[in-house]
Design a protein around this motif. Structure first.
Motif, PDB file in Angstrom:
ATOM      1  N   SER A 263     -13.706  -3.165   2.462  1.00 59.40           N
ATOM      2  CA  SER A 263     -14.023  -4.102   0.828  1.00 59.40           C
ATOM      3  C   SER A 263     -13.280  -3.481   0.138  1.00 59.40           C
ATOM      4  O   SER A 263     -13.161  -4.555  -1.407  1.00 59.40           O
ATOM      5  CB  SER A 263     -15.406  -3.924   0.459  1.00 59.40           C
ATOM      6  N   SER A 264     -12.952  -2.592  -0.625  1.00 55.06           N
ATOM      7  CA  SER A 264     -11.957  -1.568  -1.291  1.00 55.06           C
ATOM      8  C   SER A 264     -10.473  -1.691  -1.037  1.00 55.06           C
ATOM      9  O   SER A 264      -9.458  -1.417  -2.055  1.00 55.06           O
ATOM     10  CB  SER A 264     -12.488  -0.430  -1.604  1.00 55.06           C
ATOM     11  N   TYR A 265     -10.178  -2.124   0.107  1.00 56.43           N
ATOM     12  CA  TYR A 265      -7.971  -2.114   0.006  1.00 56.43           C
ATOM     13  C   TYR A 265      -8.145  -3.555  -0.391  1.00 56.43           C
ATOM     14  O   TYR A 265      -8.630  -4.407  -0.213  1.00 56.43           O
ATOM     15  CB  TYR A 265      -8.445  -2.297   2.027  1.00 56.43           C
ATOM     16  N   ALA A 266      -7.128  -2.919  -0.632  1.00 59.66           N
ATOM     17  CA  ALA A 266      -6.221  -4.705  -1.394  1.00 59.66           C
ATOM     18  C   ALA A 266      -5.508  -4.642   0.139  1.00 59.66           C
ATOM     19  O   ALA A 266      -4.756  -4.124   1.085  1.00 59.66           O
ATOM     20  CB  ALA A 266      -4.885  -4.414  -2.483  1.00 59.66           C
ATOM     21  N   MET A 267      -5.348  -6.106  -0.062  1.00 57.78           N
ATOM     22  CA  MET A 267      -4.571  -6.400   1.149  1.00 57.78           C
ATOM     23  C   MET A 267      -2.946  -7.623   1.067  1.00 57.78           C
ATOM     24  O   MET A 267      -3.226  -8.292   1.309  1.00 57.78           O
ATOM     25  CB  MET A 267      -5.942  -7.709   2.622  1.00 57.78           C
ATOM     26  N   GLY A 268      -2.072  -7.444   2.028  1.00 53.75           N
ATOM     27  CA  GLY A 268      -0.694  -8.637   2.544  1.00 53.75           C
ATOM     28  C   GLY A 268      -0.978  -9.053   3.695  1.00 53.75           C
ATOM     29  O   GLY A 268      -1.233  -8.217   4.674  1.00 53.75           O
ATOM     30  N   TRP A 269       0.144 -10.123   3.739  1.00 54.68           N
ATOM     31  CA  TRP A 269       0.778 -10.265   4.188  1.00 54.68           C
ATOM     32  C   TRP A 269       2.269 -10.647   4.778  1.00 54.68           C
ATOM     33  O   TRP A 269       2.935 -10.980   3.427  1.00 54.68           O
ATOM     34  CB  TRP A 269       0.213 -11.824   4.738  1.00 54.68           C
ATOM     35  N   PHE A 270       2.465  -9.818   5.331  1.00 58.45           N
ATOM     36  CA  PHE A 270       3.778  -9.606   5.581  1.00 58.45           C
ATOM     37  C   PHE A 270       5.273 -10.419   6.889  1.00 58.45           C
ATOM     38  O   PHE A 270       4.355 -10.894   7.413  1.00 58.45           O
ATOM     39  CB  PHE A 270       5.053  -7.952   5.352  1.00 58.45           C
ATOM     40  N   ARG A 271       5.958 -10.857   6.900  1.00 56.58           N
ATOM     41  CA  ARG A 271       6.597 -11.623   7.457  1.00 56.58           C
ATOM     42  C   ARG A 271       8.719 -10.896   7.967  1.00 56.58           C
ATOM     43  O   ARG A 271       9.369 -10.477   6.807  1.00 56.58           O
ATOM     44  CB  ARG A 271       6.577 -13.446   7.281  1.00 56.58           C
TER      45      ARG A 271
ATOM     46  N   GLY B  78      -5.391   2.460  -2.032  1.00 54.77           N
ATOM     47  CA  GLY B  78      -6.605   3.335  -3.332  1.00 54.77           C
ATOM     48  C   GLY B  78      -6.057   1.889  -4.233  1.00 54.77           C
ATOM     49  O   GLY B  78      -5.154   1.369  -4.170  1.00 54.77           O
ATOM     50  N   GLY B  79      -6.874   2.105  -5.084  1.00 54.37           N
ATOM     51  CA  GLY B  79      -6.563   0.896  -6.495  1.00 54.37           C
ATOM     52  C   GLY B  79      -6.101  -0.424  -6.227  1.00 54.37           C
ATOM     53  O   GLY B  79      -5.665  -1.587  -6.027  1.00 54.37           O
ATOM     54  N   GLY B  80      -7.343  -0.692  -5.116  1.00 50.02           N
ATOM     55  CA  GLY B  80      -7.482  -2.011  -4.641  1.00 50.02           C
ATOM     56  C   GLY B  80      -7.566  -3.501  -5.622  1.00 50.02           C
ATOM     57  O   GLY B  80      -8.069  -4.823  -5.080  1.00 50.02           O
ATOM     58  N   GLY B  81      -7.931  -3.104  -6.513  1.00 51.28           N
ATOM     59  CA  GLY B  81      -8.148  -4.011  -7.623  1.00 51.28           C
ATOM     60  C   GLY B  81      -7.604  -5.164  -8.138  1.00 51.28           C
ATOM     61  O   GLY B  81      -7.880  -6.606  -8.757  1.00 51.28           O
ATOM     62  N   TYR B  82      -5.999  -5.566  -7.473  1.00 51.16           N
ATOM     63  CA  TYR B  82      -5.671  -6.568  -7.458  1.00 51.16           C
ATOM     64  C   TYR B  82      -4.399  -7.048  -6.533  1.00 51.16           C
ATOM     65  O   TYR B  82      -3.857  -5.379  -5.936  1.00 51.16           O
ATOM     66  CB  TYR B  82      -4.382  -6.190  -8.842  1.00 51.16           C
TER      67      TYR B  82
END
Length: 126
Positions: free
Chosen positions: A30-38, A101-105
């Motif tokens: 719940s503290s991680y920012a997540m991304g999808w790449f391709r 770190g810094g997952g707020g955005y």
């Protein structure tokens, strides 16, 4: 150590839909920012969508805006990518990634992500 496992890829006709899932290990999801790449053959890995730790802030590449939706369920330690109106140009291996770190955005830079999944193939036929 964080492990990410993608699922949900496959073969679909143009105009169809797929939903990718990214299951994460660890209690701090719940503290991680997540991304999808391709990454398509012969091309660099590119950001598709990203989401903040709360899910309250998202980012989309112009090529998928209005067609793809990124979301997350922190109770299930899972991030999602709903892909609608798929096009042959969407064909690629899709990877999820976590920024610890810094997952707020939503993070847009490849090098800011700390952990990566193994990828799942999405093939869109015309």
């Amino acid at each position: 150590q964080v492990q990410l496992v993608e699922s949900g890829g496959g073969l679909v006709q143009a105009g169809g839909s797929l939903r990718l899932s990214c299951a994460a290990s660890g209690r701090a999801f719940s503290s991680y920012a997540m991304g999808w790449f391709r990454q398509a053959p012969g091309k660099e890995r590119a950001l598709v969508a990203a989401i903040s730790w709360s899910g309250g802030s998202t980012y989309y590449a112009d090529s998928v805006k209005g067609r793809f939706t990124i979301s997350r369920d922190n109770a299930k330690n899972t991030a999602y990518l709903q892909m609608n109106s798929l096009k042959p140009d969407d064909t690629a291996v899709y990877y999820c990634a976590a920024h610890l770190g810094g997952g707020g955005y939503p993070h847009r830079v490849y090098s800011e992500y700390d952990y990566w999944g193994q990828g799942t193939q999405v093939t869109v036929s015309s």
